[in-house]
Scaffold this motif. Sequence first.
Motif, PDB file in Angstrom:
ATOM      1  N   PRO A 164       0.782  -1.372  -0.026  1.00 53.02           N
ATOM      2  CA  PRO A 164       0.036  -0.070  -0.076  1.00 53.02           C
ATOM      3  C   PRO A 164       0.876   1.260  -0.016  1.00 53.02           C
ATOM      4  O   PRO A 164       0.541   2.137  -0.739  1.00 53.02           O
ATOM      5  N   ASP A 165       1.833   1.361   0.938  1.00 53.13           N
ATOM      6  CA  ASP A 165       2.724   2.404   0.995  1.00 53.13           C
ATOM      7  C   ASP A 165       3.454   2.758  -0.498  1.00 53.13           C
ATOM      8  O   ASP A 165       3.497   3.880  -0.889  1.00 53.13           O
ATOM      9  N   GLU A 166       3.877   1.676  -1.280  1.00 55.22           N
ATOM     10  CA  GLU A 166       4.658   1.853  -2.342  1.00 55.22           C
ATOM     11  C   GLU A 166       3.655   2.154  -3.506  1.00 55.22           C
ATOM     12  O   GLU A 166       4.041   3.045  -4.413  1.00 55.22           O
ATOM     13  N   ILE A 167       2.391   1.729  -3.511  1.00 56.95           N
ATOM     14  CA  ILE A 167       1.530   2.100  -4.517  1.00 56.95           C
ATOM     15  C   ILE A 167       0.869   3.734  -4.156  1.00 56.95           C
ATOM     16  O   ILE A 167       0.854   4.570  -5.101  1.00 56.95           O
ATOM     17  N   ALA A 168       0.843   3.895  -2.984  1.00 54.89           N
ATOM     18  CA  ALA A 168       0.597   5.401  -2.642  1.00 54.89           C
ATOM     19  C   ALA A 168       1.694   6.280  -3.299  1.00 54.89           C
ATOM     20  O   ALA A 168       1.457   7.662  -3.756  1.00 54.89           O
ATOM     21  N   HIS A 169       2.877   5.896  -3.027  1.00 53.93           N
ATOM     22  CA  HIS A 169       3.986   6.702  -3.476  1.00 53.93           C
ATOM     23  C   HIS A 169       4.017   6.822  -4.885  1.00 53.93           C
ATOM     24  O   HIS A 169       4.292   8.117  -5.638  1.00 53.93           O
ATOM     25  N   ALA A 170       3.634   5.657  -5.692  1.00 52.18           N
ATOM     26  CA  ALA A 170       3.700   5.874  -6.967  1.00 52.18           C
ATOM     27  C   ALA A 170       2.395   6.815  -7.694  1.00 52.18           C
ATOM     28  O   ALA A 170       2.733   7.266  -8.403  1.00 52.18           O
ATOM     29  N   TYR A 218      -7.989  -4.279  -0.377  1.00 51.15           N
ATOM     30  CA  TYR A 218      -8.202  -3.260  -1.137  1.00 51.15           C
ATOM     31  C   TYR A 218      -8.406  -2.087  -0.322  1.00 51.15           C
ATOM     32  O   TYR A 218      -8.220  -1.093  -0.696  1.00 51.15           O
ATOM     33  N   ARG A 219      -9.265  -2.374   0.655  1.00 52.72           N
ATOM     34  CA  ARG A 219      -9.774  -1.099   1.579  1.00 52.72           C
ATOM     35  C   ARG A 219      -8.407  -0.402   2.189  1.00 52.72           C
ATOM     36  O   ARG A 219      -8.266   0.627   2.361  1.00 52.72           O
ATOM     37  N   VAL A 242      -7.482   3.464   1.143  1.00 53.21           N
ATOM     38  CA  VAL A 242      -7.104   4.338   2.241  1.00 53.21           C
ATOM     39  C   VAL A 242      -5.773   5.132   2.296  1.00 53.21           C
ATOM     40  O   VAL A 242      -5.717   6.592   2.419  1.00 53.21           O
ATOM     41  N   ALA A 243      -4.686   4.313   1.872  1.00 56.47           N
ATOM     42  CA  ALA A 243      -3.451   4.928   1.618  1.00 56.47           C
ATOM     43  C   ALA A 243      -3.754   5.931   0.492  1.00 56.47           C
ATOM     44  O   ALA A 243      -2.808   6.850   0.469  1.00 56.47           O
ATOM     45  N   LEU A 244      -4.366   5.724  -0.448  1.00 58.72           N
ATOM     46  CA  LEU A 244      -4.323   6.565  -1.589  1.00 58.72           C
ATOM     47  C   LEU A 244      -5.233   7.698  -1.305  1.00 58.72           C
ATOM     48  O   LEU A 244      -5.537   8.547  -2.344  1.00 58.72           O
ATOM     49  N   GLU A 285      -4.882  10.234   0.254  1.00 56.82           N
ATOM     50  CA  GLU A 285      -4.101  11.716   0.304  1.00 56.82           C
ATOM     51  C   GLU A 285      -3.840  12.196  -1.075  1.00 56.82           C
ATOM     52  O   GLU A 285      -3.410  13.337  -1.208  1.00 56.82           O
ATOM     53  N   VAL A 286      -4.072  11.300  -1.859  1.00 55.92           N
ATOM     54  CA  VAL A 286      -3.747  11.766  -3.420  1.00 55.92           C
ATOM     55  C   VAL A 286      -4.805  12.521  -3.948  1.00 55.92           C
ATOM     56  O   VAL A 286      -5.720  11.864  -4.529  1.00 55.92           O
ATOM     57  N   GLU A 287      -5.045  13.659  -3.993  1.00 57.09           N
ATOM     58  CA  GLU A 287      -6.068  14.621  -4.427  1.00 57.09           C
ATOM     59  C   GLU A 287      -6.233  14.577  -5.852  1.00 57.09           C
ATOM     60  O   GLU A 287      -5.419  14.653  -6.676  1.00 57.09           O
ATOM     61  N   GLY A 288      -7.441  14.462  -6.300  1.00 53.76           N
ATOM     62  CA  GLY A 288      -7.822  14.488  -7.667  1.00 53.76           C
ATOM     63  C   GLY A 288      -7.511  13.143  -8.514  1.00 53.76           C
ATOM     64  O   GLY A 288      -7.441  13.457  -9.844  1.00 53.76           O
ATOM     65  N   LEU A 289      -7.354  12.210  -8.161  1.00 47.38           N
ATOM     66  CA  LEU A 289      -6.839  10.893  -8.798  1.00 47.38           C
ATOM     67  C   LEU A 289      -8.223  10.102  -8.540  1.00 47.38           C
ATOM     68  O   LEU A 289      -8.462   9.715  -7.605  1.00 47.38           O
ATOM     69  N   GLU A 290      -8.726   9.832  -9.748  1.00 46.61           N
ATOM     70  CA  GLU A 290      -9.827   8.766  -9.829  1.00 46.61           C
ATOM     71  C   GLU A 290      -9.324   7.598  -9.602  1.00 46.61           C
ATOM     72  O   GLU A 290      -8.022   7.036  -9.886  1.00 46.61           O
ATOM     73  N   LEU A 291     -10.074   6.535  -8.741  1.00 47.08           N
ATOM     74  CA  LEU A 291      -9.445   5.210  -8.344  1.00 47.08           C
ATOM     75  C   LEU A 291     -10.424   4.189  -8.881  1.00 47.08           C
ATOM     76  O   LEU A 291     -11.497   3.933  -8.743  1.00 47.08           O
ATOM     77  N   GLN A 292      -9.786   3.281  -9.531  1.00 51.46           N
ATOM     78  CA  GLN A 292     -10.425   2.259 -10.279  1.00 51.46           C
ATOM     79  C   GLN A 292      -9.856   0.798  -9.753  1.00 51.46           C
ATOM     80  O   GLN A 292      -8.658   0.567  -9.735  1.00 51.46           O
TER      81      GLN A 292
END
Length: 254
Positions: free
Chosen positions: A30-36, A66-67, A71-73, A75-82
């Motif tokens: 999750p942290d690596e995906i959030a950084h990417a 997934y949850r 949650v980690a994602l 913080e990334v504003e304006g990014l649609e998540l699929q």
Amino acid sequence: MLNMTRPRIMVAPNGARRGKSDHPILPLTPDEIAHAARTCRAAGADALHLHVRDAAGRHSLDAGLYRETLVALQEVEGLELQVTTEAAGRYDPPEQFACLQDLAPSWASVSVREINRNSEIAEPLYTLCAEQSTRVQHIVYDAQDLALLRSWRDAGIVRPEQDEVICVLGAYSPARHGHPDELAALLPEMTGLRFSLCAFGPQEQNCLIAAAQAGAAYLRVGFENNLHAPDGSEWPDNAAAVAALKAELERVLS
């Protein structure tokens, strides 16, 4: 005439099959995906196609995993998540259905050929998505997949508003590179659908630009489909692939 509205850029940073041996910074946790996600958003990504992995690094449809990543994602504003419901050789249609039911995501990709392995689940799956307001992007690989989707739409199994489709040019396994010429044959089959595109192999960027010129809604780039720049060098990270696509779109569509 060129489509002058720039498509939205979606990044698929990991996929279901690749690991650190394929690229040392392929994001898995999750942290690596959030950084990417943060770096890709800064480079111009508008959306993210999410795969999660279990403790052994295997592709997972576990709603809890997934949850945690969603949650980690946040913080990334304006990014649609699929999220994906991809089977990847590990899951069957009832398990894919259960993922959608347990997670109730805002947006999910669904492979029509995978769901058709148990065609009786198609109607309850699309009904579930409609009832819980899960936006669906149908994954198709060829004209046969599009014909199947069209038959489901004609039968009322797929609702009129469930009109998004992503065409995949090429394949991961068995390996097959996509080519822009393939898109021309598929476009007539997509009448009435909002289409997006991703592609495997060295012609990825040319495929995506051809799709942009044809009016694609989203162009998907990232390590799930391709690790290499058009010149054959390895991308240093997903953000570099996003930035290159954005620059090429600005050049071609200006």
